[in-house]
Design a protein around this motif. Sequence first.
Motif, mmCIF file in Angstrom:
data_model
loop_
_atom_site.group_PDB
_atom_site.id
_atom_site.type_symbol
_atom_site.label_atom_id
_atom_site.label_comp_id
_atom_site.label_asym_id
_atom_site.label_seq_id
_atom_site.Cartn_x
_atom_site.Cartn_y
_atom_site.Cartn_z
ATOM 1 N N LEU A 164 0.835 -1.203 0.000
ATOM 2 C CA LEU A 164 0.000 0.000 0.000
ATOM 3 C C LEU A 164 0.870 1.254 0.000
ATOM 4 C CD1 LEU A 164 -2.690 -1.078 2.627
ATOM 5 C CD2 LEU A 164 -3.038 -0.823 0.154
ATOM 6 N N ASP A 165 0.391 2.293 -0.646
ATOM 7 C CA ASP A 165 1.179 3.516 -0.797
ATOM 8 C C ASP A 165 1.591 4.104 0.551
ATOM 9 O OD1 ASP A 165 1.033 3.333 -3.519
ATOM 10 O OD2 ASP A 165 -0.668 4.704 -3.719
ATOM 11 N N ASN A 166 0.702 4.090 1.511
ATOM 12 C CA ASN A 166 1.021 4.723 2.797
ATOM 13 C C ASN A 166 1.967 3.890 3.654
ATOM 14 O OD1 ASN A 166 -1.134 2.879 3.024
ATOM 15 N ND2 ASN A 166 -1.677 3.675 5.038
ATOM 16 N N PHE A 167 2.303 2.658 3.208
ATOM 17 C CA PHE A 167 3.287 1.839 3.921
ATOM 18 C C PHE A 167 4.572 1.638 3.115
ATOM 19 C CE2 PHE A 167 -0.588 0.360 6.099
ATOM 20 C CZ PHE A 167 -0.177 0.540 7.424
ATOM 21 N N ARG A 168 4.522 1.992 1.849
ATOM 22 C CA ARG A 168 5.672 1.724 0.979
ATOM 23 C C ARG A 168 6.901 2.504 1.469
ATOM 24 N NH1 ARG A 168 3.987 2.371 -4.917
ATOM 25 N NH2 ARG A 168 2.628 0.676 -4.206
ATOM 26 N N GLY A 169 8.013 1.788 1.615
ATOM 27 C CA GLY A 169 9.254 2.408 2.073
ATOM 28 C C GLY A 169 9.373 2.515 3.580
ATOM 29 N N ARG A 170 8.316 2.077 4.300
ATOM 30 C CA ARG A 170 8.351 2.192 5.766
ATOM 31 C C ARG A 170 8.352 0.845 6.467
ATOM 32 N NH1 ARG A 170 4.537 4.427 8.779
ATOM 33 N NH2 ARG A 170 2.768 4.114 7.340
ATOM 34 N N THR A 171 8.243 -0.254 5.715
ATOM 35 C CA THR A 171 8.180 -1.567 6.351
ATOM 36 C C THR A 171 9.289 -2.472 5.817
ATOM 37 O OG1 THR A 171 6.610 -2.354 4.670
ATOM 38 C CG2 THR A 171 5.688 -1.407 6.683
ATOM 39 N N ILE A 210 6.184 5.697 12.463
ATOM 40 C CA ILE A 210 4.815 5.280 12.742
ATOM 41 C C ILE A 210 3.841 6.459 12.597
ATOM 42 C CG2 ILE A 210 4.868 5.727 15.219
ATOM 43 C CD1 ILE A 210 3.534 2.518 13.639
ATOM 44 N N LYS A 211 2.664 6.176 12.043
ATOM 45 C CA LYS A 211 1.626 7.173 11.847
ATOM 46 C C LYS A 211 0.423 6.835 12.725
ATOM 47 C CE LYS A 211 4.061 8.845 8.369
ATOM 48 N NZ LYS A 211 4.807 10.132 8.457
ATOM 49 N N THR A 212 -0.441 7.831 12.903
ATOM 50 C CA THR A 212 -1.615 7.596 13.747
ATOM 51 C C THR A 212 -2.574 6.581 13.133
ATOM 52 O OG1 THR A 212 -2.681 9.532 12.717
ATOM 53 C CG2 THR A 212 -1.519 9.892 14.793
ATOM 54 N N HIS A 213 -2.541 6.418 11.812
ATOM 55 C CA HIS A 213 -3.448 5.459 11.165
ATOM 56 C C HIS A 213 -2.829 4.060 11.050
ATOM 57 C CE1 HIS A 213 -0.969 5.960 7.560
ATOM 58 N NE2 HIS A 213 -1.139 7.282 7.656
ATOM 59 N N ASP A 214 -1.640 3.861 11.587
ATOM 60 C CA ASP A 214 -1.002 2.540 11.530
ATOM 61 C C ASP A 214 -1.471 1.677 12.699
ATOM 62 O OD1 ASP A 214 0.392 3.491 9.358
ATOM 63 O OD2 ASP A 214 2.225 3.929 10.483
ATOM 64 N N PHE A 232 19.328 9.081 18.823
ATOM 65 C CA PHE A 232 18.207 8.195 18.553
ATOM 66 C C PHE A 232 17.857 8.195 17.068
ATOM 67 C CE2 PHE A 232 17.914 8.714 23.026
ATOM 68 C CZ PHE A 232 17.270 7.596 23.510
ATOM 69 N N TRP A 233 17.306 7.055 16.640
ATOM 70 C CA TRP A 233 16.899 6.886 15.255
ATOM 71 C C TRP A 233 15.637 7.680 14.976
ATOM 72 C CZ3 TRP A 233 18.378 4.798 10.711
ATOM 73 C CH2 TRP A 233 17.392 4.526 9.766
ATOM 74 N N GLY A 234 15.540 8.228 13.758
ATOM 75 C CA GLY A 234 14.337 8.948 13.371
ATOM 76 C C GLY A 234 14.605 9.867 12.206
ATOM 77 N N ASP A 235 13.530 10.498 11.700
ATOM 78 C CA ASP A 235 13.690 11.443 10.601
ATOM 79 C C ASP A 235 14.618 12.580 11.001
ATOM 80 O OD1 ASP A 235 12.066 9.990 8.994
ATOM 81 O OD2 ASP A 235 10.251 11.098 9.464
ATOM 82 N N LYS A 236 14.420 13.057 12.220
ATOM 83 C CA LYS A 236 15.299 14.080 12.777
ATOM 84 C C LYS A 236 16.038 13.464 13.949
ATOM 85 C CE LYS A 236 12.383 18.011 11.468
ATOM 86 N NZ LYS A 236 11.632 19.199 11.958
ATOM 87 N N VAL A 237 17.341 13.409 13.850
ATOM 88 C CA VAL A 237 18.139 12.746 14.873
ATOM 89 C C VAL A 237 18.022 13.511 16.179
ATOM 90 C CG1 VAL A 237 20.449 12.054 15.551
ATOM 91 C CG2 VAL A 237 19.742 11.827 13.177
ATOM 92 N N LYS A 238 17.632 12.803 17.224
ATOM 93 C CA LYS A 238 17.525 13.404 18.541
ATOM 94 C C LYS A 238 18.729 12.988 19.375
ATOM 95 C CE LYS A 238 12.460 13.205 18.472
ATOM 96 N NZ LYS A 238 11.257 12.661 19.132
ATOM 97 N N MET A 239 19.310 13.949 20.073
ATOM 98 C CA MET A 239 20.450 13.651 20.927
ATOM 99 C C MET A 239 20.144 14.094 22.350
ATOM 100 S SD MET A 239 24.436 14.908 20.834
ATOM 101 C CE MET A 239 24.853 13.869 19.449
#
Length: 256
Positions: free
Chosen positions: A30-37, A55-59, A177-184
């Motif tokens: 599915l488009d909303n999961f492509r590249g995230r799983t 993770i998204k609120t609709h997942d 930490f891992w994520g779109d924006k690295v948190k330190m």
Amino acid sequence: MMNEVLAAQLGARWVSKKGYMYHTGPSRILDNFRGRTRLLGNPVEQNCTVEIDDIKTHDNGPFCFQAENDEVKYKFNDSCVFILIRVCVFYKKAQPDNPVVSLLPENIEPGTRVTVKCSVKHTCPSHPPGITWSIPTARETVSHRSMSGGVWETVSTVTFIPTGYEEIDEIVCNAKFWGDKVKMVNGSTELSVKRIQGVGMEIYGPCVIAPVLLILLLCAAVIIFKKRRSSRMSEGRAVWKNSRGDGDYNRDVKFY
């Protein structure tokens, strides 16, 4: 239970009510999961763990596992997974917990091997936080363990040898930490080492500088005296010329 040969021949799938959340063929996802799983487990080892990144609120699911190929399909609809997502609103952006650094003894002797630990809690075992230190370390070991409630702990244990010349009074542990924006985030512990007093100019400076300056002044005085004496001797000479016809001659006359 499928045997290992059959499991190796089947493809792992995770499906939702709308379609594939994970599939070995990316175009089927599915488009909303492509590249995230991605599949973390190995079905041959009876491990079909799947990871959902960002993770998204609709997942929220439900997500059911299937094993299939062109001929057969096995569905496990009685063991579907739901994801409970709790949305919290803060005035400030939520941050991970700070690392916890072990305490060190006081007045550590220089040259002594010291061991210090930094522990970080997280919820993503496939992407644990990276830990760095503010000190040079002789050796580091990293361990991971599962705690309750889907929480994991990563522990970095390092050994370092203080020299006694450190200019810092604490050891800092940084965790990314891992994520779109690295948190330190970081944690620290107090460092107490017996200082080695340096042999510097503040201690021996006056004893060294004073004799050197005296010698330089004496040398300068001698040079100046010699130059002045030479100049006076040159000025105290007169040259007489004989202008008689019996020949010219010069005679130096010194005045004292």
